[in-house]
Design a protein around this motif. Structure first.
Motif, PDB file in Angstrom:
ATOM      1  N   CYS A  23       1.955   1.721  -3.631  1.00  0.00           N
ATOM      2  CA  CYS A  23       0.736   2.280  -4.793  1.00  0.00           C
ATOM      3  C   CYS A  23       0.287   3.758  -4.161  1.00  0.00           C
ATOM      4  O   CYS A  23       0.728   4.859  -5.319  1.00  0.00           O
ATOM      5  N   LYS A  24       0.826   4.543  -2.878  1.00  0.00           N
ATOM      6  CA  LYS A  24       0.266   5.336  -2.309  1.00  0.00           C
ATOM      7  C   LYS A  24       1.908   6.424  -2.925  1.00  0.00           C
ATOM      8  O   LYS A  24       1.775   7.361  -3.900  1.00  0.00           O
ATOM      9  N   GLU A  43       0.373  -0.783   0.148  1.00  0.00           N
ATOM     10  CA  GLU A  43      -0.003  -0.036   0.046  1.00  0.00           C
ATOM     11  C   GLU A  43       0.887   0.895   0.051  1.00  0.00           C
ATOM     12  O   GLU A  43       0.102   2.474  -0.582  1.00  0.00           O
ATOM     13  N   TYR A  81      -6.708   0.902  -5.104  1.00  0.00           N
ATOM     14  CA  TYR A  81      -5.654   2.298  -6.457  1.00  0.00           C
ATOM     15  C   TYR A  81      -5.623   1.400  -7.455  1.00  0.00           C
ATOM     16  O   TYR A  81      -5.235   2.557  -8.348  1.00  0.00           O
ATOM     17  N   ILE A  88      -6.577  -3.477  -1.587  1.00  0.00           N
ATOM     18  CA  ILE A  88      -5.306  -2.446  -2.168  1.00  0.00           C
ATOM     19  C   ILE A  88      -5.141  -2.359  -3.618  1.00  0.00           C
ATOM     20  O   ILE A  88      -5.542  -0.835  -4.010  1.00  0.00           O
TER      21      ILE A  88
END
Length: 453
Positions: free
Chosen positions: A226-227, A223, A263, A259
């Motif tokens: 991903c951000k 995660e 995203y 997740i």
């Protein structure tokens, strides 16, 4: 000295003599490398001219049964040795190969022979597999693959979502080319399949490693990336991780799916590596079919030389994937897919699967006699991940083993970017053709560890 009987044979005498000698060679009455009678002696014994003997010997040579040796005479060809030489690989690896990951050849040759005999009696099939098609392939092939996959995944698969490929590597390359552009980011496990790393490097895609632990990929770190990176794809091997052999548990798989949905990331689920029947789990594509590309191959489940794989893709990306496939190879050979479908239909694929599983159990028992590193999350597949004691590193130890005639894969080969390489090597239990050769290799590894630590 062998003197053939040509009495009563029709046709010219040289032809009758050539036929008689050919029959003796084929029946092994005249063995490989044996010398044919000198022409003058045979001419006298048979009551024919020397020129008749010469023409007969020339005819045998034309048929590929004999070869003349200057100053020595004419000899029966050793066709088996000649054939073995013809099929020798150009590049070979000396020593005990514990690096190559492949299915052992057990009954596959018998199934190949049977399938080719069946095909030789089916004119309609022969014409079909020799023709030229679009990326869609043949209807019957897709139906058989769809039925087999639906049973395997315990989930109904729409055959419009299927795409034949030239094996797992071709599948991965096609997906990357279809869905990403140079400089796009792809997330991968910190230790990942080396050829996927090369594919992305060659096509200038940016790989970002996600942290792993003894349970596989870390969802929290996933995660975070991903951000931070806004990736297009996540590539992972959840059923049996390459190289560590870890299987991603249900809890983590659900977290990964959640997740990726949040995203808007597509998943490449690489399920190419052989997984024993008792360890097979429901794939991610059966849970999240709209965001998952499932990659499978028969190269690891039947024979390494069978370069046939497949993709199960989201239906809305069918046109995109077919365009990418046409750009890389136009269409997959229907001859190879026909062989695969025959084996799926007649039970040969399942029989070989069971044979591989049985042999693999025996080889894991052998491995455990020398090394025992229990991890309940790992699957007993073709490979074993061996952690090394200090001060050894995977790279230095693989070089040390190479000097002893044993080839393995070091952890550094699987690391992405600056991801820290653990002190470990990957050992393929199916590289050696025999258990004795495997045993010798494992003994060398154990002795070298004890000597160096």
């Amino acid at each position: 000295m062998f003197i053939p009987d040509i009495s009563g044979r029709p046709g010219p005498k040289f032809q009758a003599l050539a036929d008689a000698l050919a029959e003796a060679i084929e029946s092994n009455e005249l063995k490989a490398n044996s010398k044919l009678p000198p022409q003058r002696i045979l001419s006298y014994r048979l009551g024919v001219t020397v020129s008749t003997i010469t023409r007969a010997y020339q005819e045998l040579e034309r048929r590929g049964l004999t070869e003349p040796k200057v100053g020595s005479g004419t000899y029966v060809k050793d066709r088996e040795a000649e054939q073995q030489s013809f099929y020798n690989p150009i590049t070979t690896r000396s020593g005990i190969d514990l690096a190559v990951c492949r299915p052992l050849l057990l009954s596959q040759q018998h199934h190949l022979s049977t399938a080719l005999q069946e095909l030789s009696l089916e004119p309609v099939a022969q014409k079909a597999v020799l023709d030229y098609y679009s990326a869609d392939g043949l209807q019957g092939h897709n139906q058989i693959l769809q039925q087999w996959l639906s049973k395997k995944m315990r989930s109904e698969i729409d055959n419009r979502r299927l795409l034949w490929t030239y094996g797992g590597q071709h599948s991965l390359t096609t997906i990357v080319q279809a869905l990403t552009r140079p400089s796009d980011t792809i997330l991968v496990e910190g230790l990942t399949y080396a050829e996927f790393i090369r594919t992305c490097q060659h096509s200038e895609r940016k790989l970002v490693p996600v942290r792993m632990d003894d349970q596989g990929i870390d969802p929290d770190d996933l995660e975070l990336h991903c951000k931070r990176h806004k990736p297009r794809l996540l590539y992972l091997t959840p059923a049996i991780q390459n190289p560590t052999g870890i299987q991603l548990n249900d809890s983590r798989r659900l977290k990964v799916i959640e997740i990726c949905r949040r995203y808007k990331i597509m998943i490449i689920e690489d399920d190419v590596l052989y997984c024993p029947p008792e360890n097979r789990i429901t794939p991610i594509v059966a849970i999240a079919p709209d965001i998952t590309f499932y990659v499978g191959s028969f190269s690891k489940y039947f024979a390494g030389g069978l370069r046939v794989g497949y993709i199960v893709m989201p239906l809305h990306l069918k046109n995109t994937m077919e365009k990418a496939l046409r750009a890389s190879c136009m269409n997959i050979s229907p001859l190879m897919t026909d062989l695969v479908c025959r084996w799926l239909r007649n039970g040969a694929m399942e029989a070989v699967d069971n044979e591989i599983a049985m042999e693999l159990k025996a080889r894991h028992r052998l491995f455990n006699q020398y090394f025992h590193q229990p991890n309940p999350a790992t699957v007993p597949g073709f490979n074993c991940w061996l952690k090394l004691p200090e001060p050894l590193t995977g790279y230095s130890f693989s070089k040390q083993l190479s000097d002893k005639g044993v080839v393995v894969r070091e952890a550094e080969m699987f690391t992405v970017g600056r991801y820290p390489a653990p002190a470990a090597i990957r050992i393929s239990l199916t590289g050696p053709s025999s258990r004795n050769e495997l045993k010798t290799g494992l003994e060398i590894i154990k002795n070298e560890i004890q000597r160096s630590s």
